[in-house]
Design a protein around this motif. Sequence first.
Motif, PDB file in Angstrom:
ATOM      1  N   UNK A 205       1.876  -8.986  13.818  1.00  0.00           N
ATOM      2  CA  UNK A 205       0.860  -7.939  13.916  1.00  0.00           C
ATOM      3  C   UNK A 205       1.361  -6.616  13.335  1.00  0.00           C
ATOM      4  N   UNK A 206       1.987  -6.715  12.162  1.00  0.00           N
ATOM      5  CA  UNK A 206       2.472  -5.525  11.465  1.00  0.00           C
ATOM      6  C   UNK A 206       1.358  -4.986  10.574  1.00  0.00           C
ATOM      7  N   UNK A 207       0.877  -3.813  10.899  1.00  0.00           N
ATOM      8  CA  UNK A 207      -0.184  -3.192  10.111  1.00  0.00           C
ATOM      9  C   UNK A 207       0.359  -2.893   8.713  1.00  0.00           C
ATOM     10  N   UNK A 208      -0.340  -3.407   7.692  1.00  0.00           N
ATOM     11  CA  UNK A 208       0.126  -3.306   6.307  1.00  0.00           C
ATOM     12  C   UNK A 208      -0.966  -2.667   5.458  1.00  0.00           C
ATOM     13  N   UNK A 209      -0.579  -1.739   4.614  1.00  0.00           N
ATOM     14  CA  UNK A 209      -1.561  -1.038   3.781  1.00  0.00           C
ATOM     15  C   UNK A 209      -1.248  -1.252   2.308  1.00  0.00           C
ATOM     16  N   UNK A 210      -2.296  -1.494   1.514  1.00  0.00           N
ATOM     17  CA  UNK A 210      -2.161  -1.659   0.062  1.00  0.00           C
ATOM     18  C   UNK A 210      -2.708  -0.404  -0.603  1.00  0.00           C
TER      19      UNK A 210
ATOM     20  N   UNK B  26      -7.866   6.499   5.272  1.00  0.00           N
ATOM     21  CA  UNK B  26      -8.487   7.365   4.274  1.00  0.00           C
ATOM     22  C   UNK B  26      -8.267   6.898   2.845  1.00  0.00           C
ATOM     23  N   UNK B  27      -7.265   6.076   2.620  1.00  0.00           N
ATOM     24  CA  UNK B  27      -6.943   5.645   1.261  1.00  0.00           C
ATOM     25  C   UNK B  27      -6.360   4.241   1.310  1.00  0.00           C
ATOM     26  N   UNK B  28      -6.558   3.470   0.239  1.00  0.00           N
ATOM     27  CA  UNK B  28      -6.038   2.111   0.189  1.00  0.00           C
ATOM     28  C   UNK B  28      -6.801   1.169   1.100  1.00  0.00           C
ATOM     29  N   UNK B  29      -6.182   0.043   1.408  1.00  0.00           N
ATOM     30  CA  UNK B  29      -6.772  -0.970   2.293  1.00  0.00           C
ATOM     31  C   UNK B  29      -5.772  -1.320   3.380  1.00  0.00           C
ATOM     32  N   UNK B  30      -6.219  -1.245   4.636  1.00  0.00           N
ATOM     33  CA  UNK B  30      -5.382  -1.627   5.772  1.00  0.00           C
ATOM     34  C   UNK B  30      -5.607  -3.101   6.091  1.00  0.00           C
ATOM     35  N   UNK B  31      -4.514  -3.866   6.144  1.00  0.00           N
ATOM     36  CA  UNK B  31      -4.568  -5.255   6.606  1.00  0.00           C
ATOM     37  C   UNK B  31      -4.179  -5.218   8.081  1.00  0.00           C
TER      38      UNK B  31
ATOM     39  N   UNK C 292       7.785  -6.389   4.624  1.00  0.00           N
ATOM     40  CA  UNK C 292       7.162  -6.648   5.921  1.00  0.00           C
ATOM     41  C   UNK C 292       8.227  -7.028   6.953  1.00  0.00           C
ATOM     42  N   UNK C 293       9.188  -7.861   6.544  1.00  0.00           N
ATOM     43  CA  UNK C 293      10.256  -8.267   7.465  1.00  0.00           C
ATOM     44  C   UNK C 293      11.084  -7.063   7.903  1.00  0.00           C
ATOM     45  N   UNK C 294      11.374  -6.161   6.977  1.00  0.00           N
ATOM     46  CA  UNK C 294      12.128  -4.956   7.322  1.00  0.00           C
ATOM     47  C   UNK C 294      11.318  -4.069   8.275  1.00  0.00           C
ATOM     48  N   UNK C 295      10.016  -3.963   8.022  1.00  0.00           N
ATOM     49  CA  UNK C 295       9.154  -3.170   8.897  1.00  0.00           C
ATOM     50  C   UNK C 295       9.161  -3.729  10.316  1.00  0.00           C
ATOM     51  N   UNK C 296       9.148  -5.058  10.432  1.00  0.00           N
ATOM     52  CA  UNK C 296       9.215  -5.698  11.752  1.00  0.00           C
ATOM     53  C   UNK C 296      10.547  -5.379  12.421  1.00  0.00           C
ATOM     54  N   UNK C 297      11.646  -5.502  11.654  1.00  0.00           N
ATOM     55  CA  UNK C 297      12.981  -5.263  12.211  1.00  0.00           C
ATOM     56  C   UNK C 297      13.153  -3.816  12.663  1.00  0.00           C
ATOM     57  N   UNK C 298      12.536  -2.894  11.935  1.00  0.00           N
ATOM     58  CA  UNK C 298      12.663  -1.477  12.267  1.00  0.00           C
ATOM     59  C   UNK C 298      11.628  -1.012  13.287  1.00  0.00           C
ATOM     60  N   UNK C 299      10.752  -1.952  13.694  1.00  0.00           N
ATOM     61  CA  UNK C 299       9.642  -1.621  14.591  1.00  0.00           C
ATOM     62  C   UNK C 299       8.832  -0.452  14.024  1.00  0.00           C
ATOM     63  N   UNK C 300       8.535  -0.565  12.723  1.00  0.00           N
ATOM     64  CA  UNK C 300       7.800   0.483  12.015  1.00  0.00           C
ATOM     65  C   UNK C 300       6.346   0.537  12.474  1.00  0.00           C
ATOM     66  N   UNK C 301       5.734   1.678  12.263  1.00  0.00           N
ATOM     67  CA  UNK C 301       4.317   1.851  12.584  1.00  0.00           C
ATOM     68  C   UNK C 301       3.426   1.320  11.469  1.00  0.00           C
ATOM     69  N   UNK C 302       3.953   1.301  10.233  1.00  0.00           N
ATOM     70  CA  UNK C 302       3.144   0.940   9.079  1.00  0.00           C
ATOM     71  C   UNK C 302       4.037   0.446   7.958  1.00  0.00           C
ATOM     72  N   UNK C 303       3.544  -0.561   7.228  1.00  0.00           N
ATOM     73  CA  UNK C 303       4.231  -1.026   6.018  1.00  0.00           C
ATOM     74  C   UNK C 303       3.292  -0.782   4.843  1.00  0.00           C
ATOM     75  N   UNK C 304       3.669   0.151   3.974  1.00  0.00           N
ATOM     76  CA  UNK C 304       2.856   0.487   2.806  1.00  0.00           C
ATOM     77  C   UNK C 304       3.346  -0.290   1.590  1.00  0.00           C
ATOM     78  N   UNK C 305       2.454  -1.071   0.989  1.00  0.00           N
ATOM     79  CA  UNK C 305       2.772  -1.824  -0.227  1.00  0.00           C
ATOM     80  C   UNK C 305       2.129  -1.102  -1.402  1.00  0.00           C
TER      81      UNK C 305
ATOM     82  N   UNK D 289      -8.402  -8.224  13.425  1.00  0.00           N
ATOM     83  CA  UNK D 289      -9.857  -8.153  13.264  1.00  0.00           C
ATOM     84  C   UNK D 289     -10.510  -7.288  14.335  1.00  0.00           C
ATOM     85  N   UNK D 290      -9.831  -7.082  15.465  1.00  0.00           N
ATOM     86  CA  UNK D 290     -10.377  -6.219  16.514  1.00  0.00           C
ATOM     87  C   UNK D 290     -10.495  -4.765  16.052  1.00  0.00           C
ATOM     88  N   UNK D 291      -9.715  -4.389  15.017  1.00  0.00           N
ATOM     89  CA  UNK D 291      -9.763  -3.019  14.514  1.00  0.00           C
ATOM     90  C   UNK D 291     -10.896  -2.797  13.510  1.00  0.00           C
ATOM     91  N   UNK D 292     -11.562  -3.887  13.116  1.00  0.00           N
ATOM     92  CA  UNK D 292     -12.637  -3.784  12.125  1.00  0.00           C
ATOM     93  C   UNK D 292     -13.960  -3.710  12.874  1.00  0.00           C
TER      94      UNK D 292
END
Length: 420
Positions: free
Chosen positions: A224-229, A249-254, A159-172, A257-260
């Motif tokens: 506010x890093x969107x994270x998917x499991x 479409x797959x997994x769970x997005x963390x 997650x920290x790397x995703x923040x540093x890279x300004x990633x769109x998504x962090x997939x776990x 709450x405004x997106x739910x």
Amino acid sequence: MTTVVMKFGGTSVANVERIRNVAQHVKREVDAGNRVAVVVSAMAGTTNQLVGWVRETSLLHDAREYDAIVASGENITAGLLAIALQSIGIQARSWQGWQIPVLTDSAHGAARIIDIPGEKLRERLDSGEVAVVTGFQGIEPNRNRVATLGRGGSDTSAVALAVALRADLCDIYTDVDGVYTTDPRVVPKARRLSRISYEEMLEMASLGSKVLQTRSVELAMVHRMRTRVLSSFTPPDEIPAAHPDTWHEIGTIVCDEDEIVEQQVVSGIAFSRDEAKITLRKIADRPGVAAAIFGPLADANINVDMIVQNLSTDGKNTDMTFTVLQSDLVRSLEVVKSAARDIGHFDVESSGDVVKVSVIGIGMRSHAGVAARMFTALAEKGINIQAISTSEIKISVLIDRAYSELAVRTLHSLYGLDAE
């Protein structure tokens, strides 16, 4: 073009065959034109083996040397995955924490990330190279020594790397295909959530869910890093490449709450068996007593959860019950008994035969009666509540361990979480 950070845990990289499978997951993203950084854990069992060797050598050991040893497991995985990617025609390079660098504080064995300068990695990603980064490790700059983040720290690294890279998504990627309403091994009707809020996931992680590490969820929520499991054991060709149109479409997005769109009152039931109860009886009822008990516990780095205090009928004494992690029970009893020197004699009782069951949901903020329904349902099953704690989006009760599965199943059905 999407920037995605992919994290693979120990079971996902347990052997060379599984590392090749991970390479195919990475290839899917590269073929779709995405920028990709991968964070890897040590191969399953490696860290335990390394820790065992340290302790076998000396029970009292230098924390800096401990970190130097246990961090080596991730180095092996990163190198193997880079080679596996290169073998299928993908430009890849492994990176250790000190090379990026992942800057941490000096708390060896449980370090916290201070900063990750991401410019160097972003340049490599822009050139089409896949960065394979070691999880769990960084560098403590004052002494220029390797520092590890504690068990489960690879999630935090990702997650920290995703923040540093300004990633769109962090997939776990893990061994389950998402976040469920409760443990499917206890409730077969548990269902996978397509979305869950940061706040709910943080509560679930801290209350017994093992899907994500608590610190990683905290970090994702702050930034506010969107994270998917999702599961690394799902065939690579059955997972769409990361894109805003397919994330759900797959997994769970963390996510926020405004997106739910459709928010249930209760989203999940968590439970923790690693609980112990301590009861102090006949304590003098006067100012400063609670501080004399819980202050030393805090100084000993013992986390206290539920606290219940009852004044006796004579108005002179009080009874106090609180919970700690079962692993902290022996130390807690030693600390509490030493407090008698300052506040006078009291009786001490303890039990490890308890479980904490929690109801979690952001919808609880705007719905009354959630607790009343919970207490009524448990009473109808003959389950006695020993302690209660609440927050804005959760209610936790302490009950006898023998009733844990009955309580979870009862509450799961009560709030309409069973899959149809």
